[in-house]
Design a protein around this motif. Structure first.
Motif, short mmCIF file in Angstrom:
data_model
loop_
_atom_site.label_atom_id
_atom_site.label_comp_id
_atom_site.label_asym_id
_atom_site.label_seq_id
_atom_site.Cartn_x
_atom_site.Cartn_y
_atom_site.Cartn_z
N TYR A 1 0.85 -1.17 0.02
CA TYR A 1 -0.03 0.02 0.08
C TYR A 1 0.93 1.33 -0.10
O TYR A 1 2.08 1.25 0.46
CB TYR A 1 -1.02 0.06 1.16
CG TYR A 1 -1.89 -1.22 1.10
CD1 TYR A 1 -2.86 -1.11 -0.16
CD2 TYR A 1 -2.47 -2.08 1.90
CE1 TYR A 1 -4.06 -1.95 -0.42
CE2 TYR A 1 -3.02 -3.09 1.70
CZ TYR A 1 -4.11 -3.11 0.75
OH TYR A 1 -5.15 -3.92 0.40
N LYS B 1 -11.32 -0.37 -1.29
CA LYS B 1 -11.68 0.24 0.18
C LYS B 1 -10.34 0.00 0.92
O LYS B 1 -9.82 1.04 1.61
CB LYS B 1 -12.74 -0.68 0.80
CG LYS B 1 -13.96 -0.32 0.36
CD LYS B 1 -15.14 -0.99 1.32
CE LYS B 1 -15.37 -2.65 1.04
NZ LYS B 1 -16.31 -2.95 1.81
N SER B 2 -9.66 -0.98 0.45
CA SER B 2 -8.26 -1.18 1.48
C SER B 2 -7.31 0.11 0.75
O SER B 2 -6.56 0.80 1.58
CB SER B 2 -7.72 -2.43 1.05
OG SER B 2 -8.14 -3.24 1.70
N LYS C 1 -7.62 3.46 2.24
CA LYS C 1 -7.28 3.76 3.55
C LYS C 1 -6.16 4.75 3.52
O LYS C 1 -6.17 5.61 4.52
CB LYS C 1 -7.16 2.37 4.45
CG LYS C 1 -8.29 1.57 4.82
CD LYS C 1 -7.64 0.38 5.52
CE LYS C 1 -8.73 -0.60 5.67
NZ LYS C 1 -9.86 -0.20 6.19
N THR C 2 -5.63 5.12 2.50
CA THR C 2 -4.42 5.85 2.31
C THR C 2 -4.43 6.82 1.16
O THR C 2 -3.79 7.77 1.05
CB THR C 2 -3.00 5.11 2.31
OG1 THR C 2 -3.05 4.10 1.22
CG2 THR C 2 -2.79 4.38 3.50
N ILE D 1 -16.27 3.78 3.63
CA ILE D 1 -14.92 4.23 3.74
C ILE D 1 -14.84 5.33 4.93
O ILE D 1 -15.82 5.86 5.33
CB ILE D 1 -14.54 4.92 2.42
CG1 ILE D 1 -15.36 6.00 1.87
CG2 ILE D 1 -14.34 3.90 1.29
CD1 ILE D 1 -15.15 6.62 0.70
N ASP D 2 -13.77 5.78 5.15
CA ASP D 2 -13.39 6.77 6.34
C ASP D 2 -14.15 8.03 6.04
O ASP D 2 -14.43 8.71 4.71
CB ASP D 2 -12.02 6.95 6.49
CG ASP D 2 -11.25 5.70 7.15
OD1 ASP D 2 -12.04 4.63 7.70
OD2 ASP D 2 -10.11 5.70 7.27
N MET E 1 -12.38 10.49 3.38
CA MET E 1 -11.95 9.77 2.43
C MET E 1 -13.22 10.11 1.24
O MET E 1 -14.59 10.14 1.66
CB MET E 1 -11.87 8.33 2.26
CG MET E 1 -11.03 7.83 0.99
SD MET E 1 -9.92 8.65 0.11
CE MET E 1 -8.40 8.37 1.21
#
Length: 353
Positions: free
Chosen positions: A74, A164-165, A168-169, A206-207, A210
């Motif tokens: 990632y 979705k992963s 995260k960033t 998601i967050d 984001m």
């Protein structure tokens, strides 16, 4: 001529791109895989089943002492892993984006120069014959340009979990946008001077800070303009999900996508089907002087073949000591535009570059 020893490679990250690059190393006799790194045990293609999976990147790096480290993790780990690899004496291939901040991207490039290591960033379209032709034809037209590009993905199941992963960033307009900003920057010699971004969070999965849909507009110092759009998720439309269009005063060059292509098919992200060339020249009767020209791209490489070509370039860069300075500069520049767009999304203000 004495045969060169295989380049000993450590592959970090076994997601979609990591597995594909590992297969490229496995099938290329110029490489020898000395280990794989992943935080968990994951199912792998049969060809990769014999390789040991290490859970710690730093421990594997110290123990195996590879010649090349392939970083496919990632985005937030790219910079630290790349610098650590180069400090340990290894060359580096790192998937895009190079880093999650411009400062970190510049830190990686500085480490490559300091330690005299090769640094290749995963701009896979640079190794695609059809995209190379698109860039060539667009440059012939001459600017100023209008760039219209997108890559939306209607994702579900495992693909949506991957998206979705990633989010995260990294937002979609950064993760995918660096490819297409790189294409724009290869076509025009003008400098980007301002970028504007907008984004929408279309899911509670998601967050809160984001967004899974984003759109950027970039302005260049010769009046060239461009936009790029990227959205991920089960709510995205399959309509006009793949637009690759370059317009100039002299005409335009466009990719015509197969109408049956699906947005979550990874091969459709690179395959071009047909390139359409249109000349703006008019004849004495005021009508177009010649019909559009369609360039068939039949037989072009699929996703795995493209990864094979990319890693063959890495091997060539190492064996022939290629000068990668422009390659590294371009990676930082395209990333800086996309990160500025992300900043604009979050502040609601345009960003001067």
């Amino acid at each position: 001529m004495t045969a060169q020893k295989p380049v000993r490679v450590l592959v970090a990250g076994l997601g979609n791109m990591g597995r594909s690059h590992a297969l490229a190393y496995h099938h290329n006799p110029g490489f020898e895989i000395v280990g794989l790194v992943n935080r968990s045990i994951v199912p792998l293609p049969e060809e990769l089943g014999a390789y040991t999976i290490h859970s710690s990147f730093n421990e594997a790096l110290a123990e195996l002492k590879p010649d090349l480290v392939s970083i496919n993790t990632y985005s937030d780990s790219h910079a630290d892993y790349a610098v650590a690899a180069m400090e340990a004496g290894a060359d580096v291939f790192v998937e895009k984006p190079l880093a999650t901040t411009v400062a970190d991207a510049e830190r990686v490039v500085a480490a490559a120069r300091k330690h005299g290591r090769k640094l290749v960033i995963g701009y896979i379209l640079r190794h695609h014959p059809s995209w190379m032709r698109l860039i060539e034809e667009a440059r012939k037209l001459g600017g100023p340009y209008v760039f219209r590009m997108n890559l939306n993905q209607q994702s579900s199941g495992a693909t949506w979990e991957t998206h979705k992963s990633l989010m995260k960033t990294t937002s979609p307009i950064v993760d995918c946008g660096v490819h297409y900003l790189d294409v724009m920057l290869q076509i025009t010699d003008a400098k980007p001077v301002q970028v504007r971004g907008m984004g929408v969070r279309l899911t509670d999965e998601i967050d809160p800070d984001m967004y899974n849909y984003g759109h950027l507009q970039v302005l260049f110092d010769d009046k060239t303009v461009g936009w790029y759009e990227a959205g991920w998720g089960p709510m995205m439309s399959e309509t006009a999900f793949f637009v690759k269009d370059v317009i100039s005063p002299n005409g335009c060059v466009s990719i015509v996508m197969d109408q049956n292509a699906k947005s979550d098919d990874i091969d459709s992200h690179t395959k071009t089907s047909t390139i359409r060339l249109h000349s703006a020249k008019l004849g004495p009767d005021g009508r177009f002087a010649k019909p559009d020209e369609l360039l068939s791209m039949a037989g072009e490489p699929g996703h795995q073949e493209l990864c094979n070509l990319e890693q063959a370039f890495v091997l060539k860069a190492i064996h022939e000591d290629l000068d990668l300075d422009r390659h590294m500069q371009d990676a930082v520049r395209s990333l800086s535009v996309c990160l500025a767009a992300d900043e604009s999304v979050r502040t609601g203000e345009p960003v001067d570059l």
